[in-house]
Design a protein around this motif. Structure first.
Motif, mmCIF file in Angstrom:
data_model
loop_
_atom_site.group_PDB
_atom_site.id
_atom_site.type_symbol
_atom_site.label_atom_id
_atom_site.label_comp_id
_atom_site.label_asym_id
_atom_site.label_seq_id
_atom_site.Cartn_x
_atom_site.Cartn_y
_atom_site.Cartn_z
ATOM 1 N N ALA A 185 0.857 -127.374 77.395
ATOM 2 C CA ALA A 185 0.261 -128.380 78.274
ATOM 3 C C ALA A 185 -1.166 -128.665 77.827
ATOM 4 C CB ALA A 185 0.274 -127.893 79.720
ATOM 5 N N PRO A 186 -1.685 -129.855 78.140
ATOM 6 C CA PRO A 186 -3.083 -130.151 77.811
ATOM 7 C C PRO A 186 -4.015 -129.112 78.414
ATOM 8 C CG PRO A 186 -1.937 -132.165 78.456
ATOM 9 C CD PRO A 186 -1.005 -131.023 78.746
ATOM 10 N N THR A 187 -5.054 -128.766 77.679
ATOM 11 C CA THR A 187 -6.033 -127.802 78.159
ATOM 12 C C THR A 187 -6.607 -128.258 79.495
ATOM 13 O OG1 THR A 187 -6.623 -127.228 75.879
ATOM 14 C CG2 THR A 187 -8.178 -126.601 77.600
ATOM 15 N N GLY A 188 -6.702 -127.351 80.432
ATOM 16 C CA GLY A 188 -7.213 -127.678 81.747
ATOM 17 C C GLY A 188 -6.135 -127.943 82.778
ATOM 18 N N SER A 189 -4.875 -127.972 82.341
ATOM 19 C CA SER A 189 -3.775 -128.168 83.280
ATOM 20 C C SER A 189 -3.610 -126.932 84.154
ATOM 21 C CB SER A 189 -2.467 -128.441 82.534
ATOM 22 O OG SER A 189 -2.560 -129.604 81.739
ATOM 23 N N ALA A 190 -2.908 -127.095 85.257
ATOM 24 C CA ALA A 190 -2.677 -125.966 86.155
ATOM 25 C C ALA A 190 -1.882 -124.879 85.435
ATOM 26 C CB ALA A 190 -1.919 -126.437 87.391
ATOM 27 N N SER B 186 1.875 -124.977 83.731
ATOM 28 C CA SER B 186 2.281 -126.356 83.447
ATOM 29 C C SER B 186 2.907 -126.456 82.058
ATOM 30 C CB SER B 186 1.073 -127.290 83.529
ATOM 31 O OG SER B 186 0.507 -127.286 84.805
ATOM 32 N N GLY B 187 3.723 -127.475 81.877
ATOM 33 C CA GLY B 187 4.289 -127.758 80.563
ATOM 34 C C GLY B 187 5.442 -126.862 80.170
ATOM 35 N N PHE C 296 1.963 -134.909 71.657
ATOM 36 C CA PHE C 296 0.725 -134.172 71.902
ATOM 37 C C PHE C 296 -0.296 -134.348 70.784
ATOM 38 C CE2 PHE C 296 3.812 -131.832 74.463
ATOM 39 C CZ PHE C 296 3.122 -131.594 75.641
ATOM 40 N N GLN D 116 -4.338 -133.921 70.805
ATOM 41 C CA GLN D 116 -4.749 -133.355 72.085
ATOM 42 C C GLN D 116 -5.102 -131.865 71.965
ATOM 43 O OE1 GLN D 116 -2.452 -134.294 75.646
ATOM 44 N NE2 GLN D 116 -1.293 -135.817 74.519
ATOM 45 N N VAL E 211 -4.543 -128.445 73.545
ATOM 46 C CA VAL E 211 -3.447 -127.923 74.357
ATOM 47 C C VAL E 211 -3.537 -126.416 74.488
ATOM 48 C CG1 VAL E 211 -1.884 -129.813 73.714
ATOM 49 C CG2 VAL E 211 -1.928 -127.710 72.348
#
Length: 201
Positions: A100-105, A108-109, A140, A143, A145
């Motif tokens: 998941a993108p960095t900073g996601s909960a 996530s992903g 991605f 990005q 991640v």
């Protein structure tokens, strides 16, 4: 060597070399222990593999690494193996892989899950061959991640379970080899430039 020859060699070398591709995964084969990875809970390295272990006192073991997906990345793959002792134990543990993108909960992903033999994934994005899981990462590219591996363990203490992870790697698109006519045209142009530089007073 004349200016023309130097220019020709330099131009051809640059063309054949093409753009450099940075391999973003650090220590994906765990040959340097757990260097480059962030761990939480019962996670160790053994025999060139990362081992996530079930522990009744630690319900969650995590192995994570943040990186940037390069523009020429095609897929991300890893191998894993689950060991259950005794093999007949009634285990309720879950292994998960997430990107998941960095900073996601946290969590996530999710793209792959194994409930001790019962695998769950989207075949449009993930393929599984033997013990190798491969994820399409074309969505991605560019990005930042976070790749996460989780072992959600039960509180049961009457069996042992661990997940061995290895060969975490990105597959990159092959370098583009120039057409012969393109190479010839560039060579002629660079040679001409070399001749011009040599004739300058």
């Amino acid at each position: 060597m004349s200016w023309a020859k130097w220019a020709l060699v330099l131009g051809v070398g640059l063309l054949l070399a093409g753009p450099a591709s940075a391999v973003s995964i650090v220590n994906g084969d765990f040959s340097a222990g757990l260097t480059g990875w962030t761990v939480s809970g019962p996670v160790t390295e053994s025999g060139g593999q990362a081992i996530l272990e079930k522990d009744p006192d630690f319900p969650l073991a995590t192995l994570e690494q943040a990186f940037t997906v390069p523009a020429d990345a095609l897929s991300l793959s890893f191998t894993y193996d689950i060991t259950l002792i005794p093999s007949t134990a009634l285990a309720l543990d879950v292994f998960q892989a997430m990107l998941a993108p960095t900073g996601s909960a946290p969590g996530s992903g999710l793209f792959f899950m194994d409930l001790l033999g019962l695998q769950s994934y989207d075949p449009a994005e993930v393929s599984v061959v033997g013990d190798t899981v491969t994820l399409d990462v074309s969505g991605f590219v560019g990005q930042d991640v976070l790749l996460s591996f989780w072992l959600l363990g039960s509180q049961a203490a009457d069996y042992e379970l661990d997940v061995a992870i290895d060969d975490v790697a990105l597959a990159l698109a092959p370098a583009v080899v120039p057409e012969p006519l393109t190479l010839l045209a560039l060579s002629a142009g660079v040679a001409g430039l070399g001749g011009y530089l040599r004739r300058r007073p």
